[in-house]
Design an enzyme around this catalytic site. Structure first.
Site, short mmCIF file in Angstrom:
data_model
loop_
_atom_site.label_atom_id
_atom_site.label_comp_id
_atom_site.label_asym_id
_atom_site.label_seq_id
_atom_site.Cartn_x
_atom_site.Cartn_y
_atom_site.Cartn_z
CE1 TYR A 160 -5.77 -69.19 -16.35
CE2 TYR A 160 -4.09 -67.55 -16.87
CZ TYR A 160 -5.00 -68.11 -15.98
OH TYR A 160 -5.11 -67.58 -14.72
CE LYS B 28 -8.20 -66.45 -15.85
NZ LYS B 28 -9.38 -66.58 -14.96
CB THR C 218 -7.73 -67.46 -25.92
OG1 THR C 218 -6.58 -67.46 -26.78
CG2 THR C 218 -8.99 -67.28 -26.74
P1 NAP Z 1 -6.29 -72.67 -7.69
O1 NAP Z 1 -5.51 -72.58 -6.43
O2 NAP Z 1 -5.92 -73.68 -8.71
O3 NAP Z 1 -7.84 -72.82 -7.30
C1 NAP Z 1 -8.83 -72.92 -8.30
C2 NAP Z 1 -10.05 -73.59 -7.70
O4 NAP Z 1 -11.05 -73.68 -8.76
C3 NAP Z 1 -9.76 -75.03 -7.25
O5 NAP Z 1 -10.32 -75.25 -5.96
C4 NAP Z 1 -10.46 -75.87 -8.32
O6 NAP Z 1 -10.98 -77.09 -7.85
C5 NAP Z 1 -11.60 -74.97 -8.72
N1 NAP Z 1 -12.15 -75.36 -10.01
C6 NAP Z 1 -11.46 -75.74 -11.12
N2 NAP Z 1 -12.32 -76.06 -12.11
C7 NAP Z 1 -13.56 -75.89 -11.63
C8 NAP Z 1 -14.87 -76.07 -12.18
N3 NAP Z 1 -15.05 -76.51 -13.45
N4 NAP Z 1 -15.95 -75.82 -11.40
C9 NAP Z 1 -15.78 -75.41 -10.12
N5 NAP Z 1 -14.58 -75.20 -9.54
C10 NAP Z 1 -13.48 -75.45 -10.29
O7 NAP Z 1 -6.29 -71.26 -8.49
P2 NAP Z 1 -5.99 -69.77 -7.99
O8 NAP Z 1 -4.56 -69.48 -8.23
O9 NAP Z 1 -6.59 -69.53 -6.67
O10 NAP Z 1 -6.79 -68.94 -9.11
C11 NAP Z 1 -8.12 -68.49 -8.94
C12 NAP Z 1 -8.52 -67.66 -10.17
O11 NAP Z 1 -7.60 -66.59 -10.34
C13 NAP Z 1 -8.50 -68.45 -11.47
O12 NAP Z 1 -9.55 -68.00 -12.31
C14 NAP Z 1 -7.16 -68.09 -12.07
O13 NAP Z 1 -7.15 -68.24 -13.46
C15 NAP Z 1 -7.05 -66.64 -11.65
N6 NAP Z 1 -5.67 -66.13 -11.61
C16 NAP Z 1 -4.73 -66.67 -10.80
C17 NAP Z 1 -3.44 -66.15 -10.80
C18 NAP Z 1 -2.33 -66.70 -9.92
O14 NAP Z 1 -1.19 -66.23 -10.06
N7 NAP Z 1 -2.58 -67.64 -9.04
C19 NAP Z 1 -3.12 -65.08 -11.64
C20 NAP Z 1 -4.11 -64.55 -12.46
C21 NAP Z 1 -5.38 -65.08 -12.44
P3 NAP Z 1 -10.08 -78.46 -7.90
O15 NAP Z 1 -9.06 -78.29 -6.85
O16 NAP Z 1 -11.07 -79.54 -7.57
O17 NAP Z 1 -9.53 -78.55 -9.28
#
Ligand code: NAP
Length: 251
Positions: A152, A156, A154
Site C-alpha cells: 500500500y 500511495k 508503495t
Molecule cells: P473504503 O471505505 O474501503 O471504500 C473504498 C471503496 O472503493 C469501496 O466502496 C470499494 O468497493 C471500492 N473499490 C475497491 N476496489 C475497487 C475497484 N477495483 N474498482 C472500483 N471500486 C473499488 O475506503 P476509504 O477509507 O473510503 O478510502 C478511500 C481512499 O482513500 C482509498 O484510496 C484509500 O486508500 C484512501 N485513504 C484512506 C484513508 C483512511 O484512513 N480511511 C487514509 C489514507 C488514504 P467494495 O466495497 O466493493 O470493495
C-alpha cells in the site's frame, strides 16, 4: 441544466468516496458514482437525488481497461463530458513483508496504480477537448512508510509521482492534477485495520487521536472538503501538489 459540470468519483459507494460524491453534488456537479458493484452505489445516488442533485451509478473495476473505457464513455453519454475526476477507489491487503503474498502485492498495486492510470487516461480526452480539467488523486500518509503496508505504501508513493507527471503533461490544457494524502480517516477501511490488529475501533481511534495535533481522527467530510477546493475553478494555479490532510504536519 445544459452546462452543468460532470465529476467522476471512483470507490464512491461508501467512505471517503461517498462523502466526496455528495459534496461535489452539493457544489453543483452532476456526479458519476463509480464502484465495483453498481447496486452498492444506490445509497450515494439516492442521497444526492434527495438533495436535488444529479447522479449516475456505474459499476466498474478500475483496474480493468475495457471496463474503465466503457464506464467513462457511459458517463459522457448519460451525464455529459467529465471534467473532474477523483481517483479514490482503494483497497488494503496488509501484511508484514515476510508474510506478504504475490496476491496481496498485485491486488493493491492493480487497484491503486493501474486504476489511477486507466481512469485518468480514459477521462483526460474529455478534459483536453474542453481545455479544462481537475484530477484529484488519493494518496495517503502511508506513502511515507507504514508497518505492515509495503504494498500500500508503495502504491500511495507511486500515486504521488503519477500526480506530478500528469500535472506536467496536461497543464497546458487547463488541467490541474493534485493528490490528497489523508491521515487516519474513520471509514470501513480503518475499521478493518482495527479488526486485523485485534483492538476495538474506539481504542484504535483514541490511540490515533492521541498522536494527532488537532486531537481527533479525520472524517470522510474532511477529505471531501479538500476535494471540493481542488475541484473548484479558482484552484487553477495549484497543480502537482500533495496535500496532507492529517490533522497536523507530515512530510
Ligand atoms: P473504503 O471505505 O474501503 O471504500 C473504498 C471503496 O472503493 C469501496 O466502496 C470499494 O468497493 C471500492 N473499490 C475497491 N476496489 C475497487 C475497484 N477495483 N474498482 C472500483 N471500486 C473499488 O475506503 P476509504 O477509507 O473510503 O478510502 C478511500 C481512499 O482513500 C482509498 O484510496 C484509500 O486508500 C484512501 N485513504 C484512506 C484513508 C483512511 O484512513 N480511511 C487514509 C489514507 C488514504 P467494495 O466495497 O466493493 O470493495
Amino acid at each position: 441544466m445544459a452546462d452543468q459540470r460532470v465529476a467522476i468519483v471512483t470507490g464512491a459507494a461508501r467512505g471517503i468516496g461517498a462523502a466526496t460524491a455528495k459534496r461535489l453534488a452539493a457544489d453543483g456537479f452532476a456526479v458519476a458514482v463509480l464502484d465495483l458493484d453498481e447496486a452498492n452505489c444506490a445509497d450515494t445516488v439516492k442521497a444526492i437525488e434527495a438533495e436535488g442533485g444529479k447522479a449516475l451509478a456505474v459499476g466498474v473495476n478500475v483496474s480493468e481497461r475495457e471496463a474503465v473505457e466503457a464506464a467513462v464513455e457511459r458517463v459522457a453519454n448519460e451525464l455529459g463530458a467529465p471534467t473532474v475526476l477523483v481517483n479514490n477507489a482503494g483497497i488494503t491487503k496488509d501484511n508484514m513483508l515476510f508474510k506478504m503474498t504475490d496476491g496481496d502485492w498485485d491486488a493493491v498495486i492493480a487497484v491503486h496504480l493501474k486504476g489511477h492510470f486507466l481512469m485518468t487516461q480514459a477521462t483526460q480526452k474529455y478534459m483536453t477537448q474542453a481545455k479544462y480539467g481537475r484530477i484529484i488523486n488519493l494518496s495517503s500518509t502511508s506513502a511515507l512508510g507504514n508497518r505492515g503496508q509495503a504494498n500500500y505504501s508503495t502504491a500511495k508513493a507511486g500515486v504521488q509521482g503519477f500526480t506530478k507527471t500528469v500535472a506536467i503533461e496536461l497543464g497546458k490544457y487547463g488541467i490541474t492534477c493534485n493528490a490528497i494524502a489523508p491521515g487516519f480517516i474513520e471509514t470501513e477501511m480503518t475499521a478493518a485495520t482495527a479488526a486485523r490488529v485485534g483492538i476495538s475501533m474506539e481504542d484504535f481511534k483514541n490511540a490515533a487521536a492521541s498522536m494527532i495535533p488537532v486531537a481527533r481522527v479525520g472524517q470522510p467530510e474532511d477529505i471531501a472538503h479538500t476535494v471540493s477546493f481542488l475541484a473548484s475553478e479558482g484552484s487553477g494555479f495549484v497543480s502537482g501538489q500533495i496535500i496532507y490532510v492529517a490533522g497536523g504536519p507530515k512530510d
